[in-house]
Design an enzyme around this catalytic site. Structure first.
Site, short mmCIF file in Angstrom:
data_model
loop_
_atom_site.label_atom_id
_atom_site.label_comp_id
_atom_site.label_asym_id
_atom_site.label_seq_id
_atom_site.Cartn_x
_atom_site.Cartn_y
_atom_site.Cartn_z
N GLU A 44 0.85 -1.20 0.00
CA GLU A 44 0.00 0.00 0.00
C GLU A 44 0.88 1.24 0.00
OE1 GLU A 44 -3.61 0.39 2.47
OE2 GLU A 44 -2.67 2.18 3.30
N THR A 98 -4.17 4.71 -1.48
CA THR A 98 -5.22 5.21 -0.59
C THR A 98 -5.85 6.47 -1.18
OG1 THR A 98 -3.80 6.61 0.75
CG2 THR A 98 -4.00 4.31 1.42
N TYR A 99 -6.96 6.86 -0.51
CA TYR A 99 -7.83 7.90 -1.05
C TYR A 99 -8.47 8.55 0.15
CZ TYR A 99 -11.59 9.23 -4.37
OH TYR A 99 -12.48 9.86 -5.19
N HIS A 150 -8.32 2.64 -3.85
CA HIS A 150 -9.28 2.78 -2.75
C HIS A 150 -10.33 3.82 -3.16
CE1 HIS A 150 -6.24 1.47 0.60
NE2 HIS A 150 -5.95 0.91 -0.57
N ARG A 156 -15.95 2.62 3.60
CA ARG A 156 -16.80 3.68 4.12
C ARG A 156 -15.99 4.98 4.17
NH1 ARG A 156 -18.81 4.70 9.47
NH2 ARG A 156 -16.63 5.10 9.98
N GLY A 157 -14.73 4.85 4.64
CA GLY A 157 -13.88 6.02 4.75
C GLY A 157 -13.83 6.52 6.18
N TYR A 189 -11.37 -6.02 10.18
CA TYR A 189 -10.77 -5.55 11.43
C TYR A 189 -10.57 -6.72 12.41
CZ TYR A 189 -12.14 -1.30 9.20
OH TYR A 189 -12.27 -0.31 8.26
N LYS A 193 -21.03 -7.20 3.07
CA LYS A 193 -20.18 -6.68 1.98
C LYS A 193 -20.00 -7.74 0.90
CE LYS A 193 -17.25 -4.16 5.14
NZ LYS A 193 -16.02 -3.46 5.44
N LYS A 219 7.88 3.84 1.92
CA LYS A 219 9.32 3.57 2.10
C LYS A 219 9.63 2.25 1.40
CE LYS A 219 10.01 6.62 5.64
NZ LYS A 219 9.69 7.87 4.98
P1 FAD Z 1 -17.93 -0.23 6.83
O1 FAD Z 1 -17.73 -1.63 6.39
O2 FAD Z 1 -19.04 0.53 6.22
O3 FAD Z 1 -18.07 -0.28 8.40
C1 FAD Z 1 -17.99 0.91 9.21
C2 FAD Z 1 -19.09 0.93 10.25
O4 FAD Z 1 -20.29 1.18 9.53
C3 FAD Z 1 -19.34 -0.38 10.98
O5 FAD Z 1 -18.58 -0.58 12.13
C4 FAD Z 1 -20.79 -0.20 11.30
O6 FAD Z 1 -20.92 0.61 12.44
C5 FAD Z 1 -21.33 0.48 10.10
N1 FAD Z 1 -21.89 -0.50 9.13
C6 FAD Z 1 -21.23 -1.29 8.27
N2 FAD Z 1 -22.04 -2.07 7.55
C7 FAD Z 1 -23.27 -1.74 7.95
C8 FAD Z 1 -24.54 -2.19 7.61
N3 FAD Z 1 -24.71 -3.16 6.70
N4 FAD Z 1 -25.60 -1.65 8.23
C9 FAD Z 1 -25.42 -0.68 9.14
N5 FAD Z 1 -24.23 -0.23 9.54
C10 FAD Z 1 -23.18 -0.73 8.95
N6 FAD Z 1 -9.98 5.25 4.94
C11 FAD Z 1 -9.89 6.25 4.03
O7 FAD Z 1 -10.47 7.32 4.25
N7 FAD Z 1 -9.17 6.10 2.87
C12 FAD Z 1 -8.52 4.95 2.57
O8 FAD Z 1 -7.89 4.84 1.52
C13 FAD Z 1 -8.60 3.87 3.52
N8 FAD Z 1 -7.99 2.67 3.26
C14 FAD Z 1 -8.17 1.63 4.14
C15 FAD Z 1 -7.62 0.38 3.83
C16 FAD Z 1 -7.77 -0.71 4.67
C17 FAD Z 1 -7.17 -2.04 4.31
C18 FAD Z 1 -8.49 -0.55 5.90
C19 FAD Z 1 -8.64 -1.70 6.86
C20 FAD Z 1 -9.05 0.69 6.22
C21 FAD Z 1 -8.90 1.78 5.34
N9 FAD Z 1 -9.46 3.03 5.62
C22 FAD Z 1 -9.35 4.06 4.72
C23 FAD Z 1 -10.14 3.26 6.90
C24 FAD Z 1 -11.66 2.98 6.82
O9 FAD Z 1 -12.24 3.84 5.89
C25 FAD Z 1 -12.23 3.23 8.22
O10 FAD Z 1 -11.80 2.24 9.11
C26 FAD Z 1 -13.73 3.43 8.29
O11 FAD Z 1 -14.03 3.92 9.59
C27 FAD Z 1 -14.55 2.18 8.05
O12 FAD Z 1 -14.49 1.78 6.75
P2 FAD Z 1 -15.13 0.38 6.27
O13 FAD Z 1 -14.96 0.34 4.82
O14 FAD Z 1 -14.62 -0.73 7.09
O15 FAD Z 1 -16.65 0.67 6.65
#
Ligand code: FAD
Length: 304
Positions: free
Chosen positions: A16, A49-50, A77, A107-108, A148, A168, A274
């Protein structure tokens, strides 16, 4: 190449990178050099990332383009937060034109100051599942999602997290990459729980090498991930000794990666832009040996 196609044959090794701030790398020559150096490891893909609601979108696209021009496959992303359906469609169109085949639908992170109830930012996609379903509708991308091992901060329970993963998958996500972790046993238990619950998509382990103790202490505070006693002692011992921390951190990451790889998991390295330390880790894991670079010849079976 599509990541789901590779995963049917074997485990993946990937990196990444993030778009550097313009004041640090205005013409992207720094990140281009990093990517050129990392290419020696023949990564299966490089994720870019984004920032949710941030202004680095054009640079993220530029970096995906650099990844393609260097002959590697990008995983771009995308975030639900801060972007409308139309904006997302435009970005997907641009990515498709660049030859990007893989999207990490997220989700972000909610930027500081952004209100969770502010309708403008959440109008079209409430969570990663919604974005995944929309990207699937385009019919041309392989979609990944975030997972997670130690739970998402907003999730009510470990079981709820696994249910979100299943949602998902139902919405088109075909693999997961995890948040960083330092405790392989916790990760393996999580992967077992996900498999037993019927998630049914491979989970790639996200590994962040420890190069600076203070930086990792900050990241641990934000992510809430646990630190095994062995690593904790190293962080204490080398808090103000970056050179020794880097050497010990390279060993720690190499042990983590070798153990996970041997157990049949794909590995995604958070490079923090890096290359030197990351390549040294991979050298210690034997990934840079000539025989291992042609991964298709060493087909060890599908990713867990
Ligand atoms: P989701 O899967 O949508 O989950 C987040 C929360 O939403 C859940 O805990 C829950 O409370 C709720 N939720 C999920 N599904 C549902 C449902 N079906 N119904 C109701 N509620 C629901 N962030 C960035 O801004 N940019 C990036 O490039 C980025 N890259 C990442 C790469 C990786 C590998 C990881 C692990 C994380 C990354 N993140 C990034 C961080 C991520 O965006 C955050 O952790 C964010 O808070 C959650 O994203 P998610 O896609 O897991 O969300």
């Amino acid at each position: 190449m599509r990541i789901d196609t590779i995963m049917k044959r074997r485990n993946t090794l990937s990196f990444e990178v993030f778009p550097p701030k313009p004041e640090m790398d205005a013409d992207l020559s720094g990140i281009t050099n990093t990517l050129s150096a990392l290419r020696v490891a023949s990564p299966d893909f490089v994720s870019v990332t984004y920032g949710a609601g941030g202004n680095n979108r054009p640079r993220a696209l530029d970096i995906a383009n650099i990844v393609v021009s260097l002959g590697m496959s990008p995983l771009s992303h995308l975030t639900a937060v801060g972007y409308t359906k139309d904006e997302t469609d435009r970005v997907l169109g641009s990515l498709g034109e660049l030859g990007v085949e893989n999207i990490l639908a997220l989700r972000g992170d909610i930027p500081v100051g952004m209100d969770r109830d502010d309708e403008r930012h959440w109008r079209d996609f409430q969570c990663a599942r919604d974005l995944s379903r929309h990207v699937m509708g385009h019919g041309r991308f392989c979609i990944g999602g975030a997972a997670y091992p130690e739970g998402h901060q907003e999730s009510a329970s470990p079981e709820a997290d696994i249910e979100f993963m299943k949602d998902k998958v139902d919405a088109g996500t075909t693999f997961f990459i995890t948040q960083l972790f330092f405790d392989n046993d916790r990760f393996k238990k999580f992967a077992d729980r996900a498999n037993a619950s019927g998630v049914g998509a491979p989970i790639i382990a996200g590994i962040m090498p420890v190069f600076k103790a203070r930086q990792i202490r900050r990241i641990v505070e934000i992510s809430g991930c646990s630190v095994p006693e062995k690593l904790n002692a190293l962080l204490d011992r080398y808090l103000d000794d970056d050179a020794s921390m880097k050497e010990a951190g390279i060993d720690y990451a190499a042990e983590q990666i070798s153990d996970l790889w041997d157990e049949g998991f794909g590995v995604h390295v958070y490079t923090m832009n890096k290359s030197k330390g990351v390549l040294e880790i991979l050298r210690r894991c034997g990934f840079l040996d000539k025989d291992n670079l042609d991964k298709d010849k060493n087909d060890g079976g599908a990713t867990k």
